[in-house]
Design a protein around this motif. Structure first.
Motif, PDB file in Angstrom:
ATOM      1  N   ARG A   1       0.837  -1.208   0.000  1.00 26.56           N
ATOM      2  CA  ARG A   1       0.000   0.000   0.000  1.00 26.56           C
ATOM      3  C   ARG A   1       0.873   1.260   0.000  1.00 26.56           C
ATOM      4  O   ARG A   1       0.711   2.155   0.839  1.00 26.56           O
ATOM      5  CB  ARG A   1      -0.961   0.006   1.185  1.00 26.56           C
TER       6      ARG A   1
ATOM      7  N   PRO B   1       1.392   3.932  -2.647  1.00 28.29           N
ATOM      8  CA  PRO B   1       1.023   4.457  -3.970  1.00 28.29           C
ATOM      9  C   PRO B   1       2.162   5.192  -4.661  1.00 28.29           C
ATOM     10  O   PRO B   1       2.284   5.130  -5.891  1.00 28.29           O
ATOM     11  CB  PRO B   1      -0.153   5.397  -3.663  1.00 28.29           C
ATOM     12  N   LEU B   2       3.003   5.902  -3.887  1.00 30.89           N
ATOM     13  CA  LEU B   2       4.127   6.602  -4.514  1.00 30.89           C
ATOM     14  C   LEU B   2       5.081   5.611  -5.170  1.00 30.89           C
ATOM     15  O   LEU B   2       5.517   5.814  -6.312  1.00 30.89           O
ATOM     16  CB  LEU B   2       4.875   7.438  -3.469  1.00 30.89           C
TER      17      LEU B   2
ATOM     18  N   GLY C   1       3.698   4.251  -8.364  1.00 31.93           N
ATOM     19  CA  GLY C   1       3.909   5.175  -9.465  1.00 31.93           C
ATOM     20  C   GLY C   1       5.348   5.162  -9.971  1.00 31.93           C
ATOM     21  O   GLY C   1       5.590   5.117 -11.186  1.00 31.93           O
TER      22      GLY C   1
ATOM     23  N   ILE D   1      -1.062   8.399 -11.451  1.00 31.66           N
ATOM     24  CA  ILE D   1      -0.839   8.175 -10.018  1.00 31.66           C
ATOM     25  C   ILE D   1      -0.215   9.408  -9.386  1.00 31.66           C
ATOM     26  O   ILE D   1      -0.628   9.860  -8.306  1.00 31.66           O
ATOM     27  CB  ILE D   1       0.056   6.940  -9.801  1.00 31.66           C
ATOM     28  N   PHE D   2       0.790   9.991 -10.070  1.00 27.86           N
ATOM     29  CA  PHE D   2       1.465  11.169  -9.527  1.00 27.86           C
ATOM     30  C   PHE D   2       0.505  12.347  -9.419  1.00 27.86           C
ATOM     31  O   PHE D   2       0.578  13.136  -8.469  1.00 27.86           O
ATOM     32  CB  PHE D   2       2.652  11.551 -10.416  1.00 27.86           C
ATOM     33  N   ARG D   3      -0.388  12.493 -10.401  1.00 29.80           N
ATOM     34  CA  ARG D   3      -1.359  13.596 -10.347  1.00 29.80           C
ATOM     35  C   ARG D   3      -2.284  13.442  -9.154  1.00 29.80           C
ATOM     36  O   ARG D   3      -2.634  14.423  -8.486  1.00 29.80           O
ATOM     37  CB  ARG D   3      -2.182  13.640 -11.638  1.00 29.80           C
ATOM     38  N   GLU D   4      -2.720  12.209  -8.883  1.00 27.60           N
ATOM     39  CA  GLU D   4      -3.603  11.973  -7.734  1.00 27.60           C
ATOM     40  C   GLU D   4      -2.889  12.273  -6.423  1.00 27.60           C
ATOM     41  O   GLU D   4      -3.481  12.830  -5.497  1.00 27.60           O
ATOM     42  CB  GLU D   4      -4.097  10.527  -7.752  1.00 27.60           C
ATOM     43  N   LEU D   5      -1.616  11.885  -6.335  1.00 26.83           N
ATOM     44  CA  LEU D   5      -0.848  12.137  -5.115  1.00 26.83           C
ATOM     45  C   LEU D   5      -0.488  13.616  -4.986  1.00 26.83           C
ATOM     46  O   LEU D   5      -0.360  14.126  -3.869  1.00 26.83           O
ATOM     47  CB  LEU D   5       0.437  11.308  -5.120  1.00 26.83           C
TER      48      LEU D   5
ATOM     49  N   TYR E   1       2.030  16.371  -7.523  1.00 25.67           N
ATOM     50  CA  TYR E   1       3.421  16.340  -7.998  1.00 25.67           C
ATOM     51  C   TYR E   1       4.420  16.686  -6.893  1.00 25.67           C
ATOM     52  O   TYR E   1       5.559  16.217  -6.904  1.00 25.67           O
ATOM     53  CB  TYR E   1       3.599  17.306  -9.173  1.00 25.67           C
TER      54      TYR E   1
ATOM     55  N   GLU F   1       4.596  15.644  -4.027  1.00 29.38           N
ATOM     56  CA  GLU F   1       4.913  14.476  -3.202  1.00 29.38           C
ATOM     57  C   GLU F   1       5.872  13.508  -3.891  1.00 29.38           C
ATOM     58  O   GLU F   1       6.293  12.524  -3.284  1.00 29.38           O
ATOM     59  CB  GLU F   1       3.624  13.724  -2.840  1.00 29.38           C
ATOM     60  N   VAL F   2       6.212  13.783  -5.158  1.00 32.62           N
ATOM     61  CA  VAL F   2       7.012  12.835  -5.946  1.00 32.62           C
ATOM     62  C   VAL F   2       8.444  13.335  -6.059  1.00 32.62           C
ATOM     63  O   VAL F   2       8.678  14.430  -6.593  1.00 32.62           O
ATOM     64  CB  VAL F   2       6.409  12.654  -7.356  1.00 32.62           C
TER      65      VAL F   2
END
Length: 574
Positions: free
Chosen positions: A108, A110-111, A114, A143-147, A149, A151-152
């Protein structure tokens, strides 16, 4: 013996060897990923496969020991990358990349899902499997858009890579979208900042938008100056000068080309210097400075050993044709023109082939992405239907639970109401019994008082006979003694109390013995109360013998011809 000692020393050396990732465990968890990636790029990636894979296996052990889940995912992804370096695109690398994604999903994270998905996309891109490359890079971007940018880590470099691949495909609209997002990031590497700005300029130049092309070339130059990067300063001066040249602004273009050439030669960027010299030569020719033009062409020819491409030859022939025509060297002009036509044809064919390949690639990629979108849409549709069924079932269960709870609450409320009613009925019955008992007790007290009065009457009769005053009192007293205690009003009150204690007794009595007189009914009710003959006589205004006769008569009415059975037993049975 010597061989044994040598082997032992080698073994000891191997056992005591420090791994390149040994220091990772001492770092804070937040710093490990970046450090591992840096070590891999600098010290592992380009080692021989045995050394590299051994180092990555050690990294996996360290990650497992630390129970660092993101690091475990990265170790698997790096191992996939290393196998690809030696084997190309292969089932093991593909499996390891997918294993890294599944591991991140299981943890679990998500980052990491991605990041590992993006690495799988780059793996396909490196081996020119562009449809799959774009599929996974776009999945990662979603995925990055949902988190978000922000956070990446290294998001600017990721966005730049995707934008550059779109630029290479000729999809300028999507390329610009990703490259514009690069500029919005808070943290951008120096190279990525300059290269993304320069690519944006190239996109606008390809589209004929020289205003914005010039704007982005100038931004690239500003970034280069700020970072004190002479190589990129030379590139930027050259690009800006190129736009000025095609706009006929030769006076502005020439000094920029001269500065760019100096920087390029100083830093051995010979292809850039070569192109600048030939462009300067064409300006010299257009301004009739033919000797200077020849010098620039000769200087460019001297750099041909570093530049041997069709485009470079085309640039040279264009300058030579102009110079030879201007100096009336027709033979050389024709020869240069012939060479120019040949190289143009070659470039045209190559350009057409590249354009055709790009079109095919875009069509194949779009078809693949459309297929993926259709599959995902079908999956979403199925999920929506499934979720709708689940929601309906959940609502039904909820309704049933509400009904059940409502019925249970109603039953509980009804039970409480019944219990309260029962308690009220018991309380009323208790009160009725008490009242009936009080009524009977009062009657007994009256009877005792009457008996006292009767005794007093007998005494007065014996002592005061002949006194007119006392004779009157005796008459009144005698009427009082022989009056009926149970009047209609008293009887109604008594009957109401009696019926509360002995529910429906008079109804059953009427059904069993219809046609009873009022005195019979009163007598039976007094029998039910277990009063003796004297108490009954006083309450009904009769003497005891009359009561006894009345009771015998009643017994005969109830059960005629049954001797030995008392009235009390008969009444209790009603």
């Amino acid at each position: 013996m010597r061989l044994f000692l040598t082997s032992l020393l080698v073994l000891c050396a191997l056992c005591g060897r420090a791994g390149v990732f040994d220091g990772v465990g001492a770092l804070a968890a937040a710093d490990r990923m970046a450090r591992v990636q840096d070590i891999y790029n600098k010290e592992v990636r380009y080692k021989d496969s045995v050394t590299a894979i051994r180092s990555l296996n050690e990294l996996t052990s360290i990650a497992d020991k630390l129970q660092d889940k993101p690091l475990q995912c990265l170790a698997v992804s790096l191992l996939a990358d290393q196998y690809a370096r030696t084997r190309g695109i292969n089932p093991l690398s593909t499996k390891l990349h997918n294993d890294a994604i599944k591991m991140a999903e299981r943890f679990r994270l998500p980052l990491m899902v991605g990041l590992c998905t993006h690495r799988l996309g780059r793996y396909y891109y490196n081996f020119k499997n562009y449809p799959f490359a774009f599929e996974y890079m776009l999945r990662a971007d979603n995925i990055f858009r949902e988190l978000g940018y922000d956070e990446v880590p290294d998001i600017a470099e990721i966005l730049f890579f995707v934008g550059s691949t779109y630029y290479e495909m000729g999809d300028y609209e999507r390329a610009e979208s990703f490259l514009q997002n690069v500029q919005k990031q808070k943290k951008i590497g120096k190279y990525v900042q300059k290269q993304s700005l320069n690519t944006l300029a190239l996109i606008h130049r390809q589209q004929g938008d020289t205003v914005n092309a010039l704007l982005y070339f100038e931004k690239t130059l500003a970034a280069s100056v700020k970072q004190d990067d002479p190589v990129w300063m030379g590139i930027s001066y050259s690009n800006i000068a190129s736009i000025y040249f095609h706009q006929g602004r030769f006076a502005e273009a020439y000094p920029l080309l001269r500065t760019s050439t100096q920087l390029s030669l100083t830093h051995k960027q010979y292809p850039d210097a070569y192109g600048n010299l030939l462009l300067m030569a064409r300006i010299e020719i257009l301004q009739n400075r033919l000797q200077q033009a020849q010098q620039k062409i000769d200087s460019a020819i001297a750099l041909q050993q570093y530049v041997n491409t069709p485009i470079a030859r085309k640039q040279l022939y264009e300058a030579e044709v102009l110079l030879y025509e201007k100096t009336n060297r027709q033979a050389k002009a024709l020869e240069a023109q012939r060479k120019l036509l040949l190289v143009k044809d070659s470039l045209s064919i190559s350009k057409d082939q590249q354009a055709y390949q790009k079109i095919l690639l875009r069509m194949e990629t779009e078809r693949h992405l459309n297929d993926i979108d259709k599959l995902e849409a079908d999956a979403r549709s199925s999920a929506i239907k499934r979720n709708a069924v689940i929601v309906v079932l959940a609502l039904l269960v909820l309704v049933l639970l509400l009904l059940y709870n409502r019925n249970r609450l109603k039953a509980r409320t009804d039970a409480a109401a019944l219990q309260a009613e029962k308690l009220r009925a018991e309380e009323q019955l208790k009160n009725a019994r008490q009242l009936l008992q009080n009524f009977t007790e009062n009657t007994r007290q009256k009877n005792e008082l009457i008996e006292k009065f009767s005794a007093e009457l007998q005494r007065l009769k014996g002592n005061l006979t002949g006194d007119p005053l006392y004779e009157e009192r005796l008459k009144n007293f005698d009427r009082l003694v022989h009056s009926t205690i149970l009047t209609d009003t008293e009887w109604n009150s008594f009957r109401e109390l009696f019926d509360k204690v002995h529910k429906d007794f008079f109804t059953r009595l009427e059904q069993k013995l219809p046609g009873l007189s009022l005195n019979d009914t009163r007598l039976i009710s007094l029998v039910k109360l277990s009063l003796n003959n004297r108490e009954m006589a006083r309450m009904m205004g009769m003497d005891e013998n009359a009561i006894a006769e009345a009771k015998q008569r009643l017994r005969e009415k109830i059960h005629p011809g049954q001797d030995g059975l008392g009235l009390e037993d008969l009444v209790q049975a009603i």
